[in-house]
Design an enzyme around this catalytic site. Structure first.
Site, PDB file in Angstrom:
ATOM      1  CB  SER A   1       3.561   2.694  -3.852  1.00 33.01           C
ATOM      2  OG  SER A   1       4.326   1.703  -3.196  1.00 33.01           O
TER       3      SER A   1
ATOM      4  CE  LYS B   1       7.682   1.174  -5.884  1.00 29.64           C
ATOM      5  NZ  LYS B   1       6.400   1.838  -5.554  1.00 29.64           N
TER       6      LYS B   1
END
Length: 816
Positions: free
Chosen positions: A656, A699
């Site tokens: 990611s 996040k």
């Protein structure tokens, strides 16, 4: 690329779908939400007869599959015929192989008590019968007849001996011969005066009498044997006359049960054959169950246990088929056990110590097991498959197979089995068993997969509302307002990581409903509002947030270096997710990149230090592929790139951050600084397309919290893949910050879009000659890589002597 609005950051609900004041007005849910596929498979599995149609129920924890399965199993079980009772009785011909008998439901206990009462009655009556006057008179008549026969033999012996002047005396020690003279015994003095011839005649006479005695002894022994047999027959006849009516009375109650009648005949025969056990009853325990199993007992086992009935399965209270859930499927819990007890310093067992397991208790119905627990317990899986394949159950001491038991154990008859097993577990267990166990599919032909999410639509929202109403009713909780319901649905979408989906992890939602009710009651609310649900979520986050709080303190103190303002070349904020037990949270991490002349390509410091996983390494290789695809179409890349996660010591995995690392590389190549107020997440492919990642909500919230502590400027934000937008289910505080212009979220589709947001410079488009314009990120990066190549060739020429003709071509290349 686009800058997202506050309305993009969560699911949007239509208030018209919730036309009520509280869920008290809503009919509770009576059904299953979003499991059409699983329900279809379960219907097939429950309704199909025949071997192998057992069901593997797959699904993740918390989807409510256990509750649903139990409910469906009970519904189908109610249609089943109540299974028979099972008893284990002594096998009088082989005590180590006890007999298993089926009885109509509810008859096992009745039969056990009936036989026990009859045995107890006979233990009381038979001693009186055999000690009574009638018995003694008849016995005396019988013995007198044989006594008279023995007397005839002895009298005949005496007469034959007297004819040759010998007297025979009979005592318990045997026969004694005495010589006679004038029909009187000869004294020693008289014998000494006899001539040798007379003495020889006496000796010859005694010898003849010894022969007579031997014949008589044989005849007397034969008469005594006949006497004993006759006496035994007499005793058995007396016993049969007394026992027979009682056994026949029991047989009449079970006149249609052939096997049971045969067993009762063997009981009768054994009592008659062992009548001494009853006639000596005063010396035995006073109860059939006395001294039959006390631990550490020094008393010999009660001989009357042989007539006891061991009720293995009692279905007297069962209506329809049984549904058994075995939460601890050890071998003995599933298949039954044969217990042992210490007696007089040794270990013994008998058929009364055999116990049924859950497989037999579920016979005629359904057994629900957890596959994880089944596979963790030794021997259970193979024995289960064998029982399902043969449709029979063997109760045995598994330790005997490996020589761990010093006691010869019972081996009961194989018991017919008709049960449907439902094996529950995660989907990966199904894949594992299917790939590694050839017989698995033969035993579990039906797979019912429970989904973990469902498409969000008006109908499903209505079902969810009814589900909430049911939970409140069953657990006596305050009802929910429409606002409270929408907050629960928002959390459901958050669990599903998708605005267009609702999670089917009902376990998590039920916990939240109960916790929201707790907060509502603390505030004396009569109904649970959206604020109560948010309080419950906040409370849960606080209780589980110790680790996150400690990590946040390190950001606040500057122990973990992260910039949220300014711009820097080759430095960017990536985002990582930490999972601690049931909670997950995101935090920023500094990623840096440097470039220099060389041929090493992309050097990943985490990989060199063996701190990276395979997926992370793949992402780095993709970066190399992207750089080669964009910048190495005309000449090879002659540079080295070093990238790393700063202050990361525990290992890195996942791709990611691959786009984030690529942005840092483009920054250091182009010389354009990256805005440090923007954090980035997203994976990338070799064509520069940004791909979705997991944990997007955690996040974003993690970076927002760090920026909030350091001070919001209105220019900070997070850049995410466009394909992750539908997964956004952010908390209210962050949504409000975006709404008020204090925080930003951008979505991008390509690396080119992302680098423009980060640097404020155009990315640049390649012309037909493969060149990028000046003053663009790609153009400046291309020029730097070209310069690296030229310098590399120059250094090579200086270090390696050239051959004739090579200098001119090298010079031409340098001029180009």
């Amino acid at each position: 690329m686009r800058k997202l609005e506050a309305s993009d950051l969560g699911a949007k609900f239509n208030p018209e779908h919730f036309p009520f004041k509280t869920t008290d007005e809503i009919k509770p849910l009576d059904g299953v939400i979003g499991q059409a596929r699983a329900m279809d498979a379960l219907e097939l599995g429950f309704e199909m007869e025949g071997p192998g149609y057992n069901i593997f129920v797959g699904g993740y924890p918390g989807t409510g599959k256990a509750t649903i399965i139990e409910s469906i199993a009970k519904r189908y079980a109610a249609r089943c015929k109540t299974p028979p009772d099972l008893i284990i009785v002594n096998n009088f011909s082989d005590e180590y192989r006890p007999q298993v008998i089926e009885l109509a439901p509810g008859n096992a206990v009745k039969f056990s008590k009936t036989l026990a009462r009859s045995i107890e009655t006979m233990r009381n009556e038979l001693p009186r019968l055999f000690h009574g006057d009638h018995y003694h008179r008849e016995r005396n008549k019988l013995t007198q007849r044989f006594t008279e026969q023995k007397e005839v033999i002895i009298n005949d012996l005496n007469a034959r001996a007297a004819e040759i002047s010998i007297q025979v005396l009979y005592s318990q020690s045997g026969f004694q011969t005495i010589p006679l003279q004038n029909e009187k015994p000869i004294s020693e003095k008289q014998y000494s005066k006899l001539t040798d011839v007379e003495k020889d005649q006496i000796a010859e006479s005694i010898k003849k009498v010894q022969g007579f005695i031997s014949e008589s002894v044989r005849e007397i022994a034969k008469i005594e044997q006949i006497s004993l047999e006759a006496l035994e027959e007499f005793n058995q006849a007396m016993a049969a006359a007394a026992v027979g009516p009682r056994i026949e009375h029991i047989k009449q109650k079970y006149s249609r049960h052939k096997v049971l009648k045969q067993y009762l005949d063997t009981v009768k025969a054994d009592i008659v054959a062992n009548i001494a056990l009853f006639t000596l009853a005063d010396e035995q325990p006073t109860s059939p169950v006395e001294n039959d199993g006390q631990e550490g007992s020094s008393v010999p086992e009660n001989p009357f246990i042989r007539y006891k009935v061991n009720v293995l399965v009692d279905n007297s209270q069962q209506k329809g088929g049984p549904v058994i859930i075995d939460t601890n499927p050890t071998y003995y819990n599933v298949f039954g056990r044969i217990e042992k007890r210490p007696v007089m310093g040794g270990i013994v067992t008998d058929f009364t110590m055999i116990q049924a397991g859950s497989l037999l208790k579920a016979n005629g119905g359904y057994l629900i097991l957890d596959v994880d627990a089944v596979l963790q317990n030794p021997y259970v899986w193979e024995a289960l498959k064998r029982s399902l394949r043969t449709r029979k159950v063997q109760i045995e001491d598994v330790n005997e197979q490996f020589g761990f038991s010093s006691v010869t154990s019972m081996k009961p008859e194989l018991i017919p089995l008709k049960v449907k097993v439902l094996l529950m577990g995660r989907p990966d267990y199904f894949q594992f068993l299917q790939g590694n166990d050839d017989s698995f599919r033969k035993s579990f032909k039906v797979r019912a997969d429970f989904d973990y999410e469902v498409d969000r639509c008006e109908n499903v929202e209505v079902q969810y509302t009814a589900f909430i109403a049911r939970v409140c009713q069953e657990r006596k909780l305050p009802p929910f307002t429409p606002g409270g319901v929408m907050e629960i649905l928002s959390m459901s979408s958050r669990l599903a990581d998708d605005q267009t989906k609702l999670s089917l992890q009902f376990g998590e939602l039920v916990s939240l409903i109960k916790e929201a009710a707790h907060y509502a009651r603390k505030l004396d609310h009569t109904a649970i509002s959206g604020a109560d649900v948010r309080n419950a979520i906040a409370g849960r986050h606080f209780r589980m947030g110790l680790v996150e709080e400690k990590i946040q303190e390190r950001y606040d103190r500057g122990s973990i270096l992260v910039d949220t303002t300014g711009s820097k070349i080759g430095q960017i904020n990536g985002l990582a997710v930490y999972s601690i037990g049931e909670t997950s949270f995101g935090k920023p991490v500094r990623i840096t990149a440097t470039t220099f002349i060389g041929k090493a390509g992309v050097v990943n410091i985490e990989r060199m230090a063996k701190l990276s996983g395979k997926t992370y390494d793949k992402g780095v290789y993709i970066i190399s592929g992207y750089l080669g695809n964009i910048f190495a179409q005309e000449y090879p890349l002659s540079l080295s790139i070093s990238i790393t996660f700063e202050q990361s010591y525990g290992g890195v995995d996942g791709d990611s951050a691959s786009s984030t690392e690529l942005y840092a590389i483009l920054s250091t190549l182009s010389g354009y600084p990256i805005n440090q107020g923007i954090a980035v997440t997203g994976s990338v492919n070799q064509f520069g397309e940004i791909q979705p990642i997991g944990g997007v909500n955690e996040k974003i919230e993690g970076f927002f919290k760090v920026c909030e502590q350091k001070g919001l400027t209105g220019k900070q934000g997070v850049m995410i893949p466009e394909s992750n937008v539908e997964q956004l289910m952010l908390n209210h505080e962050l949504v409000e910050a975006v709404k008020n212009g204090k925080f930003n979220i951008w979505s991008v589709r390509t690396i080119a879009e992302g680098i423009e947001i980060l640097t404020g410079k155009p990315a640049g488009e390649m012309n037909k000659k493969g060149q990028f314009p000046k003053n663009t990120v790609f153009g400046e990066a291309q020029r730097k890589m070209t310069a690296y190549m030229v310098r590399s060739l120059t250094v090579k020429q200086r270090l390696v002597p050239s051959r004739p003709g090579e200098s001119e071509s090298a010079g031409a290349e340098e001029q180009d």
